[in-house]
Design a protein around this motif. Structure first.
Motif, PDB file in Angstrom:
ATOM      1  N   ALA A  56       0.849  -1.192   0.000  1.00 20.01           N
ATOM      2  CA  ALA A  56       0.000   0.000   0.000  1.00 20.01           C
ATOM      3  C   ALA A  56       0.880   1.235   0.000  1.00 20.01           C
ATOM      4  O   ALA A  56       2.084   1.171   0.225  1.00 20.01           O
ATOM      5  N   ASN A 100      -1.436   0.355  -5.926  1.00 16.96           N
ATOM      6  CA  ASN A 100      -2.811   0.650  -6.310  1.00 16.96           C
ATOM      7  C   ASN A 100      -3.723   0.852  -5.112  1.00 16.96           C
ATOM      8  O   ASN A 100      -4.925   1.024  -5.274  1.00 16.96           O
ATOM      9  N   THR A 101      -3.162   0.833  -3.906  1.00 20.02           N
ATOM     10  CA  THR A 101      -3.958   0.943  -2.684  1.00 20.02           C
ATOM     11  C   THR A 101      -3.444   2.101  -1.836  1.00 20.02           C
ATOM     12  O   THR A 101      -2.240   2.198  -1.575  1.00 20.02           O
TER      13      THR A 101
END
Length: 607
Positions: A293, A298-299
């Protein structure tokens, strides 16, 4: 560029998550790189995806170029769409990265290209009578090669145009003018510019490959150093220290490692400072979901730090949080690949330590269970006998009318059996205390003769008709040691001599100073001696001699005695004597006796 670096990185991340293997290929052309990679890994089919028809060299597509490199490759083109129609006269302009073109390196290259062409021009103008035009062209090409190889593509292109313009302006009639007297010179200019651009392209390609090779070599060296330092670490703290030092040097400006403590609470275990951007909620999410993350993922992309789970095949060991110096450098595929390798090595090292602890805990638990089983088995065997005897003696006192002499004998027998149980319990308690580190030394000057005499008085009833000979010289009558521990040692050794000798045997106790100036206390009996080849084995826990069925004991006495002697800083040895018998030798550190007036003033207590 058709795609941003962030999009490329996201595509690589998606491929990794889907189980694909990604690789960065360095080659002069895309087709050559793909064909070479296919040959290297024995790949027979290549699937190419593109959203629009794109041409490369000489108007040929990538598929045709790859086919030209290797006709045996199966090429599959997917997601190809037709060209969007253009209005007449509409052309697609190439996109230029102005930031890259105006970088410091390129500005230095532009300056060097101008200086190089100027120096060659000035030198050749002065020496024009000795140089033909063909030689002039060669010197300009030399400058182009140097600028392209040293500073890159854009400065090399500028050097190419400056060379052609300088050649036209100063060496082609009419001089100092861009007009030409002969149309053939236009062909010369065109060929010169074309050759310059080709040389520039080749030199830039070689420069790129050389830089890539150097970077990969440095990366391999740094990875090798990381692997060596992690393999030498034996604790989590050492692994984390080595890992954070390497990460700060090669990947990011700050590296934080978070791991669960004994209460399963996440805590920071690295010694680096915690930046204000560090987020505990993101860290907990990464630990719980075993996913990356933050930055370059993508988080939770808004977080400026990059969070990576240190996970094995079945559990998450911790979380690594990184604060990069430069985002553009950090999101490079090569940098991310280096980070992937580093994280894998760090996780492997932590996993090694974790399973070593698990194995050690399991081994200790198994050994504890084995010792407990052995101890319970020995206790059930050796305590049963004196308890049975005590029960019978008590029943005799209750059920019979006895004379005073008979009652006295029964009392003596009860005391003996109680002493047997007491010795068993004391040995167990001493052994547990010694193993747990709870036994402390209390050394002082004590009388060896009184310690020996006290033990003989305590064992007087068990000695029966055995003769005991004591030889303690006057000069070593006092010994500097722990009186209680030495008394326990002598009691165990004397009890062992009584248990394994007949009533008519003799026992000798002798104290001397050996040639190494150490106290040496020898206990020798005239019994059957030690079993052959068991001179060292008898000091193991729960190990007993050949008369095990007729002698009471747990097999802890000799093992405890050796541990106690070593606790005093000495050694305990055993051997057989001729013609028969066993000998135990206690060797203790020697300390000079204090002045005689100290003894007379009772500073050494009498025991």
């Amino acid at each position: 560029m058709a795609h941003s670096k962030q999009q490329v990185l996201q595509a690589l991340r998606l491929a990794d998550e889907l189980g694909a293997k990604t690789a960065t290929i360095s080659a002069i052309t895309v087709a050559e790189g793909l064909a070479s990679y296919a040959h290297q890994f024995n790949i027979g089919r290549i699937i190419i995806g593109q959203n629009q028809t794109k041409t490369y060299h000489c108007g040929r597509s990538l598929v045709k170029l790859i086919s030209h490199q290797d006709v045996n490759l199966d090429l599959i083109l997917v997601n190809q769409s037709k060209k969007t129609s253009k209005r007449p006269g509409e052309h697609r302009l190439p996109s230029w990265d102005l930031t890259t073109l105006s970088s410091i390196d390129n500005r230095n290259g532009y300056l060097m290209a101008a200086l190089g062409c100027s120096l060659v021009t000035v030198s050749l103008v002065a020496l024009t009578r000795w140089f033909d035009l063909a030689n002039v062209v060669m010197l300009y090409l030399l400058v182009i090669v140097f600028i392209s190889a040293r500073f890159g593509r854009a400065p090399g292109i500028l050097a190419s145009f400056l060379s052609v313009l300088s050649f036209d302006l100063f060496f082609v009639e009419p001089k100092l003018s861009f007009n030409v007297s002969d149309v053939q010179y236009l062909v010369t200019f065109a060929v010169m510019l074309l050759v310059s651009l080709i040389i520039n392209n080749l030199a830039v390609g070689l420069r790129f490959q050389a830089q890539t090779a150097r970077q990969r070599e440095q990366q391999a060296i740094s990875m090798s150093y990381l692997a060596q330092s992690l393999s030498a670490a034996r604790k989590n703290d050492e692994i984390i220290d080595q890992a954070t030092v390497w990460l700060i040097k090669h990947i990011a400006s700050q590296a934080i490692v978070v791991m669960p403590n004994a209460e399963a609470k996440l805590t920071i275990v690295s010694e680096s400072t915690v930046p204000a951007e560090f987020n505990w909620n993101v860290t907990r999410w990464v630990f719980d979901h075993n996913e990356s993350a933050g930055l370059a993922t993508n988080t939770l992309t808004a977080n400026p730090m990059h969070y990576r789970a240190l996970s094995t095949s079945n559990q998450v060991l911790g979380v690594l949080a990184l604060m990069p110096d430069e985002v553009n450098t950090f999101i490079q595929p090569e940098q991310q690949r280096a980070l992937d390798i580093a994280v894998a090595q760090i996780t492997l090292a932590l996993e090694r330590v974790y399973y070593a602890k698990v194995a050690q805990t399991a081994l200790i638990k198994a050994e504890s269970e084995r010792l407990r089983g052995t101890l319970l088995s020995a206790l059930s065997h050796d305590i049963r006998t004196p308890i049975t005897v005590l029960s019978g003696l008590a029943a005799s006192l209750i059920s019979q009318t006895l004379t005073i002499d008979e009652q006295q004998q029964l009392a003596i027998d009860i005391e003996q059996q109680a002493n047997v149980i007491q010795r068993l319990v004391i040995n167990i308690l001493d052994y547990v205390s010694l193993q747990s580190g709870g036994m402390k030394l209390n050394k002082q000057w004590v009388s060896l003769e009184e310690i020996v005499g006290g033990n003989l008085r305590h064992l007087e009833h068990y000695l029966k008709t055995r003769q005991v000979q004591i030889d303690i010289p006057y000069d070593i009558e006092f010994i500097y040691t722990d009186e209680l521990i030495l008394s326990r040692i002598l009691n165990n050794l004397l009890t062992n001599a009584i248990n394994y000798t007949a009533d008519d045997c003799s026992i000798a106790i002798k104290a001397t100073l050996n040639p190494q100036q150490q106290y040496q206390i020898t206990i020798t009996d005239t019994g059957e001696g030690l079993p052959e080849g068991m001179e060292e084995q008898i000091f193991e826990r729960f190990t007993r001699g050949s008369s095990e069925s007729t002698t009471t004991g747990l097999g802890l006495g000799l093992a405890l005695s050796r541990d106690l002697v070593e606790h005093l800083g000495g050694t305990l040895l055993a051997n057989n004597v001729q013609p028969h018998g066993a000998q135990f030798v206690i060797v203790l550190p020697w300390q000079s006796l204090p002045d005689q007036h100290l003894l007379s003033n009772n500073l050494i207590p009498s025991r």
